[in-house]
Design a protein around this motif. Structure first.
Motif, mmCIF file in Angstrom:
data_model
loop_
_atom_site.group_PDB
_atom_site.id
_atom_site.type_symbol
_atom_site.label_atom_id
_atom_site.label_comp_id
_atom_site.label_asym_id
_atom_site.label_seq_id
_atom_site.Cartn_x
_atom_site.Cartn_y
_atom_site.Cartn_z
ATOM 1 N N THR A 84 0.473 45.796 -8.036
ATOM 2 C CA THR A 84 1.861 45.440 -8.334
ATOM 3 C C THR A 84 2.545 46.466 -9.234
ATOM 4 N N ASP A 85 1.850 47.554 -9.544
ATOM 5 C CA ASP A 85 2.417 48.602 -10.394
ATOM 6 C C ASP A 85 3.120 49.634 -9.519
ATOM 7 N N SER A 86 4.394 49.829 -9.746
ATOM 8 C CA SER A 86 5.156 50.782 -8.932
ATOM 9 C C SER A 86 4.682 52.216 -9.143
ATOM 10 N N GLU A 87 4.189 52.533 -10.326
ATOM 11 C CA GLU A 87 3.721 53.887 -10.595
ATOM 12 C C GLU A 87 2.481 54.226 -9.771
ATOM 13 N N PHE A 88 1.639 53.221 -9.506
ATOM 14 C CA PHE A 88 0.475 53.462 -8.663
ATOM 15 C C PHE A 88 0.903 53.857 -7.254
ATOM 16 N N TRP A 89 1.873 53.134 -6.695
ATOM 17 C CA TRP A 89 2.338 53.452 -5.343
ATOM 18 C C TRP A 89 3.087 54.781 -5.321
ATOM 19 N N ALA A 90 3.775 55.119 -6.422
ATOM 20 C CA ALA A 90 4.435 56.425 -6.488
ATOM 21 C C ALA A 90 3.409 57.555 -6.529
ATOM 22 N N SER A 91 2.340 57.366 -7.299
ATOM 23 C CA SER A 91 1.283 58.383 -7.352
ATOM 24 C C SER A 91 0.583 58.507 -6.004
ATOM 25 N N LEU A 92 0.396 57.380 -5.314
ATOM 26 C CA LEU A 92 -0.217 57.412 -3.983
ATOM 27 C C LEU A 92 0.683 58.141 -2.990
ATOM 28 N N ALA A 93 1.991 57.929 -3.096
ATOM 29 C CA ALA A 93 2.930 58.616 -2.207
ATOM 30 C C ALA A 93 2.916 60.124 -2.452
ATOM 31 N N SER A 259 0.921 62.216 -16.472
ATOM 32 C CA SER A 259 -0.489 61.865 -16.633
ATOM 33 C C SER A 259 -0.979 60.925 -15.535
ATOM 34 N N THR A 260 -0.060 60.361 -14.761
ATOM 35 C CA THR A 260 -0.431 59.483 -13.641
ATOM 36 C C THR A 260 0.168 60.011 -12.337
ATOM 37 N N TRP A 261 0.222 61.323 -12.192
ATOM 38 C CA TRP A 261 0.913 61.941 -11.064
ATOM 39 C C TRP A 261 0.240 61.625 -9.743
ATOM 40 N N LEU A 287 -9.175 53.059 -4.337
ATOM 41 C CA LEU A 287 -9.167 54.394 -3.738
ATOM 42 C C LEU A 287 -10.380 54.605 -2.837
ATOM 43 N N ILE A 288 -11.539 54.092 -3.258
ATOM 44 C CA ILE A 288 -12.730 54.198 -2.413
ATOM 45 C C ILE A 288 -12.506 53.483 -1.087
#
Length: 311
Positions: A84-93, A259-261, A287-288
């Motif tokens: 539910t963290d938008s920064e995680f999906w941004a880093s994945l993108a 730091s979470t790029w 991620l795995i």
């Protein structure tokens, strides 16, 4: 006489059984160190990370209103916090954007280099092969630092004062460029080995039929090394999903890299900077799972392509 022959046969059978037993035990002994290291440094940490991903830190209550923090079962709380963290999906993108450029470019360059080195008119093949492979032999951190100084406007020989390599858009090309040249040499060696193992009679027959060098490369060699190309693509996809060294090394030089790029930078930040090892473990397990899913998809696609070509 018959007794002596029977005794000789039984002795030979016994010795043959001993040799087979030793031959069956030898491969196990040779593989055992690698299996032990794999279990200690890969499987055991992965299992422990999964265990941590279902826990969280809870501060106990004492007589004075405080207590010692302890780990308790948290269910899927850490996974929910990551998903539910938008920064995680941004880093994945951002990671997928680099992969969308880096993976095809790595495979294409490796195929081109392998086919060119196997051409009849190729000269200085040994030097060219070593020159292409050499960037892979350089550690990723060192290569990132070298490219970082070439990107800087003050020291850049490739137009750093004209092109903003560390801008919000240019940084994607900068990171992908380091990644591509860091692995294309290894992939080239795999494909070049596959090309060299092909029977030369096919090329001679195609040449007698009037095929040019380019036609032989594209219509004879390339279809026959499709399994090797699929394996190289699989390695490239797995490497792209594990992107960490290059952006982390370039981070002090580029303000566009946080730091979470990318997801693995987020895992490192959660676990070792924010002291949230439980949420970091959950992110790493996600991620795995994505890596395994991508591996299965690439395998299925490569098998279908190979079947179509075999028909």
């Amino acid at each position: 006489m018959s007794q002596s022959r029977a005794l000789g046969r039984s002795t030979a059978a016994t010795s043959a059984t001993k040799v087979r037993g030793r031959g069956g035990l030898l491969p196990v002994l040779l593989v055992a160190p690698a299996v032990v290291l794999l279990a200690l440094f890969t499987i055991a940490p992965a299992v422990y990370a999964i265990f941590l991903s279902f826990r969280r830190m809870k501060v106990g209550r004492g007589l004075l209103g405080g207590g010692k923090p302890t780990g308790v079962f948290a269910g899927f709380t850490n996974y929910a916090a990551t998903l539910t963290d938008s920064e995680f999906w941004a880093s994945l993108a951002r990671m997928l954007l680099i992969a969308a450029f880096g993976v095809p470019m790595t495979v294409i360059l490796a195929v081109v280099f392998a086919l060119c080195l196997d051409a009849k008119r190729a000269r200085l093949v040994g030097f060219a092969r070593l020159a292409i492979f050499l960037p892979y032999a350089v550690p990723g951190v060192v290569a990132s630092l070298l490219w970082g100084f070439m990107y800087l406007p003050a020291t850049s020989p490739i137009g750093g004062d004209v092109v903003d390599y560390f801008g919000n858009r240019g940084i994607f090309f900068s990171v992908a460029n380091v990644v591509v040249w860091g692995v294309v040499g290894f992939n080239m060696v795999i494909l070049y080995t596959a090309v060299r193992s092909l029977p030369k009679e096919l090329f001679e027959a195609a040449e007698l039929d009037g095929a040019s060098e380019l036609q032989i490369a594209l219509r004879v060699k390339l279809p026959m090394i499709t399994p090797a190309v699929a394996m190289v693509a699989l390695f490239s996809v797995i490497g792209a999903l594990q992107l960490f060294n290059e952006p982390t090394t370039l981070k002090p030089l580029a303000n566009a890299i946080s730091s979470t790029w990318v997801p693995l930078m987020r895992v490192y930040t959660d676990a070792f900077v924010n002291n949230s090892i439980y949420e970091g473990a959950a992110t790493s397990f996600i991620l795995i799972t994505m890596t395994v899913a991508a591996t299965v998809l690439v395998n299925v696609a490569s098998r279908r392509i190979t079947r179509r070509q075999s028909r």
